[in-house]
Design a protein around this motif. Sequence first.
Motif, short mmCIF file in Angstrom:
data_model
loop_
_atom_site.label_atom_id
_atom_site.label_comp_id
_atom_site.label_asym_id
_atom_site.label_seq_id
_atom_site.Cartn_x
_atom_site.Cartn_y
_atom_site.Cartn_z
N MET A 39 0.82 -1.20 0.00
CA MET A 39 0.00 0.00 0.00
C MET A 39 0.86 1.26 0.00
O MET A 39 0.62 2.20 -0.73
CB MET A 39 -0.93 0.02 1.21
CG MET A 39 -1.83 1.26 1.27
SD MET A 39 -3.00 1.24 2.63
CE MET A 39 -4.13 -0.02 2.06
N LEU A 40 1.91 1.30 0.83
CA LEU A 40 2.79 2.46 0.88
C LEU A 40 3.99 2.26 -0.05
O LEU A 40 4.54 1.17 -0.14
CB LEU A 40 3.31 2.69 2.31
CG LEU A 40 2.30 3.17 3.35
CD1 LEU A 40 3.00 3.38 4.68
CD2 LEU A 40 1.62 4.45 2.91
N ASN A 41 4.40 3.32 -0.72
CA ASN A 41 5.62 3.34 -1.50
C ASN A 41 6.67 4.11 -0.69
O ASN A 41 6.41 5.23 -0.24
CB ASN A 41 5.39 4.04 -2.83
CG ASN A 41 4.31 3.38 -3.65
OD1 ASN A 41 4.47 2.26 -4.10
ND2 ASN A 41 3.20 4.08 -3.86
N PHE A 42 7.84 3.53 -0.53
CA PHE A 42 8.86 4.15 0.32
C PHE A 42 9.92 4.86 -0.51
O PHE A 42 10.51 4.28 -1.43
CB PHE A 42 9.50 3.11 1.23
CG PHE A 42 8.70 2.84 2.47
CD1 PHE A 42 9.03 3.42 3.68
CD2 PHE A 42 7.57 2.04 2.40
CE1 PHE A 42 8.27 3.21 4.81
CE2 PHE A 42 6.79 1.83 3.53
CZ PHE A 42 7.14 2.41 4.74
N ILE A 43 10.17 6.12 -0.16
CA ILE A 43 11.21 6.92 -0.79
C ILE A 43 12.57 6.57 -0.20
O ILE A 43 13.59 6.59 -0.87
CB ILE A 43 10.91 8.42 -0.61
CG1 ILE A 43 9.63 8.78 -1.37
CG2 ILE A 43 12.07 9.28 -1.10
CD1 ILE A 43 9.11 10.16 -1.06
N GLY A 44 12.58 6.27 1.09
CA GLY A 44 13.79 5.86 1.80
C GLY A 44 13.40 5.00 2.98
O GLY A 44 12.24 5.00 3.40
#
Length: 235
Positions: free
Chosen positions: A1-6
Amino acid sequence: MLNFIGKGSAFNTELGNTSAFIKNDNSLLLIDCGGTVFNRLQELNILDGLESIYIVITHMHPDHIGSLGEVIFYSYYILKRKVNIIFPQKELMSNFLTIIGVKPEMYNINSFNILYIRDRKLGEFTIEFIPVSHSSTMPSYGFIMKINGKAFYYSGDANIISDKVIEKMKKGDIYRIYQDTCGLDYENNNHLSLKKLCDIISQEFRDNIYCMHLDKHISEQEIRDNGFNVVEIYK
């Protein structure tokens, strides 16, 4: 569900400051905005064409808020939009932004502990902030977010998972926990060590846990070997 930038801790810059987002068309929901985040948003063209920006802040350490001013400036001057900041302590946030030169007319602040938001592209979502144990010098929060009919917990930086969150996960009310996890294990650690995470979460529920904010004293394989997941960085 979440996309992580870092997914790195403050000193683990190779993995970038931990931050995640949900984007649908021209609406963006961003979680935390550390010093490396604005640069990554630019590299990935995530800000292009946005009409609505929501930024949830868990606490005010630099690796979680360091480039918030840049995002607000970019949104205000380039996109011609006000950023919607979501953080329970309105005065604290306003004072910080004033100090770094961000004017009040450039942003909105939502400072309730429980928020209901309806966005044209993201749909309906709710955020319930939960105070967490992290720093003695500032308030810190995790939160439960329900979006598209499913709820997850995001710890921010925290050295414990509350019984409330764990019980909701066991009952199926929360389908996933994103948890600050580190390798160092010592008394009064501000973060949750993998050892303590293993003590808290029984084997049957470990597949529900996604570890983030990793320090240099832990390997992703070690986390997986203990039955947990590691968040992936969006590319």
